[in-house]
Design a protein around this motif. Structure first.
Motif, PDB file in Angstrom:
ATOM      1  N   ALA A  37       0.846  -1.205   0.000  1.00 49.54           N
ATOM      2  CA  ALA A  37       0.000   0.000   0.000  1.00 49.54           C
ATOM      3  C   ALA A  37       0.875   1.245   0.000  1.00 49.54           C
ATOM      4  O   ALA A  37       0.553   2.236  -0.653  1.00 49.54           O
ATOM      5  CB  ALA A  37      -0.923  -0.003   1.212  1.00 49.54           C
ATOM      6  N   ARG A  38       1.986   1.173   0.713  1.00 48.60           N
ATOM      7  CA  ARG A  38       2.898   2.313   0.766  1.00 48.60           C
ATOM      8  C   ARG A  38       3.411   2.671  -0.623  1.00 48.60           C
ATOM      9  O   ARG A  38       3.460   3.837  -0.992  1.00 48.60           O
ATOM     10  CB  ARG A  38       4.067   1.980   1.694  1.00 48.60           C
ATOM     11  CG  ARG A  38       4.981   3.146   1.978  1.00 48.60           C
ATOM     12  CD  ARG A  38       6.084   2.781   2.966  1.00 48.60           C
ATOM     13  NE  ARG A  38       5.574   2.016   4.084  1.00 48.60           N
ATOM     14  CZ  ARG A  38       6.049   0.824   4.446  1.00 48.60           C
ATOM     15  NH1 ARG A  38       7.057   0.258   3.806  1.00 48.60           N
ATOM     16  NH2 ARG A  38       5.529   0.192   5.474  1.00 48.60           N
ATOM     17  N   ARG A  39       3.785   1.668  -1.396  1.00 53.94           N
ATOM     18  CA  ARG A  39       4.300   1.928  -2.740  1.00 53.94           C
ATOM     19  C   ARG A  39       3.269   2.631  -3.614  1.00 53.94           C
ATOM     20  O   ARG A  39       3.598   3.488  -4.417  1.00 53.94           O
ATOM     21  CB  ARG A  39       4.744   0.616  -3.408  1.00 53.94           C
ATOM     22  CG  ARG A  39       6.050   0.095  -2.881  1.00 53.94           C
ATOM     23  CD  ARG A  39       6.547  -1.079  -3.698  1.00 53.94           C
ATOM     24  NE  ARG A  39       5.723  -2.272  -3.573  1.00 53.94           N
ATOM     25  CZ  ARG A  39       5.804  -3.153  -2.578  1.00 53.94           C
ATOM     26  NH1 ARG A  39       6.676  -2.959  -1.607  1.00 53.94           N
ATOM     27  NH2 ARG A  39       5.028  -4.209  -2.554  1.00 53.94           N
ATOM     28  N   ARG A 103      10.336   8.144   2.966  1.00 54.23           N
ATOM     29  CA  ARG A 103      11.026   6.865   3.220  1.00 54.23           C
ATOM     30  C   ARG A 103      10.774   5.888   2.081  1.00 54.23           C
ATOM     31  O   ARG A 103      11.660   5.128   1.708  1.00 54.23           O
ATOM     32  CB  ARG A 103      10.574   6.255   4.544  1.00 54.23           C
ATOM     33  CG  ARG A 103      11.189   6.966   5.724  1.00 54.23           C
ATOM     34  CD  ARG A 103      11.004   6.235   7.015  1.00 54.23           C
ATOM     35  NE  ARG A 103      12.057   5.242   7.141  1.00 54.23           N
ATOM     36  CZ  ARG A 103      11.832   3.985   7.427  1.00 54.23           C
ATOM     37  NH1 ARG A 103      10.625   3.540   7.603  1.00 54.23           N
ATOM     38  NH2 ARG A 103      12.841   3.147   7.565  1.00 54.23           N
ATOM     39  N   GLN A 104       9.587   5.909   1.527  1.00 55.38           N
ATOM     40  CA  GLN A 104       9.296   5.043   0.382  1.00 55.38           C
ATOM     41  C   GLN A 104      10.181   5.430  -0.803  1.00 55.38           C
ATOM     42  O   GLN A 104      10.740   4.572  -1.466  1.00 55.38           O
ATOM     43  CB  GLN A 104       7.813   5.137  -0.001  1.00 55.38           C
ATOM     44  CG  GLN A 104       7.432   4.418  -1.272  1.00 55.38           C
ATOM     45  CD  GLN A 104       7.708   2.928  -1.203  1.00 55.38           C
ATOM     46  OE1 GLN A 104       7.622   2.326  -0.145  1.00 55.38           O
ATOM     47  NE2 GLN A 104       8.042   2.335  -2.330  1.00 55.38           N
ATOM     48  N   ARG A 105      10.315   6.711  -1.031  1.00 57.55           N
ATOM     49  CA  ARG A 105      11.176   7.180  -2.137  1.00 57.55           C
ATOM     50  C   ARG A 105      12.630   6.813  -1.891  1.00 57.55           C
ATOM     51  O   ARG A 105      13.326   6.379  -2.802  1.00 57.55           O
ATOM     52  CB  ARG A 105      11.050   8.697  -2.306  1.00 57.55           C
ATOM     53  CG  ARG A 105       9.756   9.121  -2.959  1.00 57.55           C
ATOM     54  CD  ARG A 105       9.663  10.629  -3.081  1.00 57.55           C
ATOM     55  NE  ARG A 105      10.866  11.261  -3.569  1.00 57.55           N
ATOM     56  CZ  ARG A 105      11.106  11.576  -4.845  1.00 57.55           C
ATOM     57  NH1 ARG A 105      10.209  11.294  -5.750  1.00 57.55           N
ATOM     58  NH2 ARG A 105      12.223  12.181  -5.187  1.00 57.55           N
ATOM     59  N   GLU A 106      13.097   7.009  -0.661  1.00 62.17           N
ATOM     60  CA  GLU A 106      14.481   6.655  -0.353  1.00 62.17           C
ATOM     61  C   GLU A 106      14.714   5.159  -0.511  1.00 62.17           C
ATOM     62  O   GLU A 106      15.727   4.735  -1.048  1.00 62.17           O
ATOM     63  CB  GLU A 106      14.855   7.078   1.072  1.00 62.17           C
ATOM     64  CG  GLU A 106      15.104   8.544   1.223  1.00 62.17           C
ATOM     65  CD  GLU A 106      15.559   8.916   2.623  1.00 62.17           C
ATOM     66  OE1 GLU A 106      15.365   8.132   3.579  1.00 62.17           O
ATOM     67  OE2 GLU A 106      16.111  10.014   2.770  1.00 62.17           O
ATOM     68  N   GLY A 107      13.767   4.367  -0.034  1.00 58.53           N
ATOM     69  CA  GLY A 107      13.898   2.919  -0.127  1.00 58.53           C
ATOM     70  C   GLY A 107      13.900   2.429  -1.565  1.00 58.53           C
ATOM     71  O   GLY A 107      14.539   1.426  -1.899  1.00 58.53           O
ATOM     72  N   ALA A 108      13.185   3.137  -2.428  1.00 55.64           N
ATOM     73  CA  ALA A 108      13.118   2.756  -3.839  1.00 55.64           C
ATOM     74  C   ALA A 108      14.250   3.389  -4.645  1.00 55.64           C
ATOM     75  O   ALA A 108      14.353   3.159  -5.846  1.00 55.64           O
ATOM     76  CB  ALA A 108      11.768   3.161  -4.422  1.00 55.64           C
ATOM     77  N   VAL A 113      19.222  12.854  -4.387  1.00 48.56           N
ATOM     78  CA  VAL A 113      20.602  12.705  -3.942  1.00 48.56           C
ATOM     79  C   VAL A 113      20.761  11.291  -3.376  1.00 48.56           C
ATOM     80  O   VAL A 113      19.790  10.694  -2.936  1.00 48.56           O
ATOM     81  CB  VAL A 113      20.938  13.741  -2.838  1.00 48.56           C
ATOM     82  CG1 VAL A 113      22.439  13.948  -2.713  1.00 48.56           C
ATOM     83  CG2 VAL A 113      20.258  15.065  -3.074  1.00 48.56           C
ATOM     84  N   LYS A 114      21.954  10.780  -3.376  1.00 53.92           N
ATOM     85  CA  LYS A 114      22.173   9.414  -2.895  1.00 53.92           C
ATOM     86  C   LYS A 114      22.148   9.306  -1.369  1.00 53.92           C
ATOM     87  O   LYS A 114      22.215   8.220  -0.836  1.00 53.92           O
ATOM     88  CB  LYS A 114      23.518   8.873  -3.424  1.00 53.92           C
ATOM     89  CG  LYS A 114      23.504   8.650  -4.908  1.00 53.92           C
ATOM     90  CD  LYS A 114      22.599   7.496  -5.235  1.00 53.92           C
ATOM     91  CE  LYS A 114      22.613   7.234  -6.729  1.00 53.92           C
ATOM     92  NZ  LYS A 114      21.602   6.333  -7.146  1.00 53.92           N
ATOM     93  N   ALA A 119      16.703   6.550   6.816  1.00 53.87           N
ATOM     94  CA  ALA A 119      17.108   5.156   7.010  1.00 53.87           C
ATOM     95  C   ALA A 119      16.026   4.159   6.607  1.00 53.87           C
ATOM     96  O   ALA A 119      15.474   3.455   7.449  1.00 53.87           O
ATOM     97  CB  ALA A 119      17.532   4.934   8.458  1.00 53.87           C
ATOM     98  N   PRO A 120      15.680   4.074   5.303  1.00 55.05           N
ATOM     99  CA  PRO A 120      14.586   3.207   4.891  1.00 55.05           C
ATOM    100  C   PRO A 120      14.814   1.723   5.163  1.00 55.05           C
ATOM    101  O   PRO A 120      13.866   0.962   5.242  1.00 55.05           O
ATOM    102  CB  PRO A 120      14.463   3.467   3.385  1.00 55.05           C
ATOM    103  CG  PRO A 120      15.768   4.023   2.983  1.00 55.05           C
ATOM    104  CD  PRO A 120      16.298   4.749   4.179  1.00 55.05           C
TER     105      PRO A 120
END
Length: 163
Positions: A37-39, A103-108, A113-114, A119-120
């Motif tokens: 659902a988060r995605r 966090r979803q964007r960082e995890g994906a 920026v890198k 902390a995903p």
């Protein structure tokens, strides 16, 4: 905005808040708990949550305009005081929706920026964010119920007292 088609704007706008704030809170809880659902829903819920943050002050301002045109009563005063808390619930939901989305964007790997700020991959951060999101979502729904109940009592207490 004071009136819409001859009706006080507050009585119309309040329906948007009564539906959209609990919906944003429900989606916050869902996106915090369920990765699938988060995605799909974290982005739309962020947009919805920000819309609610914009609508709440418009609705409360319309309510204050209406309050000044009614006979003062303790029930109206209580509703007005409780209504002023809606912005805190809306902002809290929006902030948590932003954190869940980011966090979803960082995890994906979709951040510009890198660097990874939230902390995903951290289970501790995920658990903390989930618990806070559930508490905020529950608090927001409870706040809407309290405000709505006090508004209904203020609006309909005279009618209910009649034989």
């Amino acid at each position: 905005m004071k009136t819409v088609n001859g009706l006080p704007a507050h009585v119309l706008l309040v329906h948007a808040i009564v539906v959209l704030l609990p919906l944003a809170a429900l989606l916050l809880a869902l996106t915090a708990l369920w990765p699938a659902a988060r995605r799909r829903l974290a982005g739309p819920n962020l947009v919805l949550s920000l819309l609610v943050v914009v609508l709440v002050p418009i609705t409360t301002n319309a309510g204050e305009w209406l309050e000044h045109r009614l006979t003062p009563s303790p029930l109206i005063g209580k509703h007005t005081a409780l209504g002023d808390t809606a912005i805190y619930a809306a902002v809290a939901v929006a902030v948590l929706a932003l954190l869940v989305w980011w966090r979803q964007r960082e995890g994906a790997g979709r951040t510009p920026v890198k660097r990874v700020f939230l902390a995903p991959a951290s289970g501790g951060v995920t658990a903390t964010l989930t618990v806070v999101a559930l508490l905020v979502a529950g608090g927001a729904v409870y706040d809407v119920i309290r405000i709505g109940d006090s508004g209904a009592k203020a609006s309909w207490s005279d009618w209910a007292a009649q034989p």
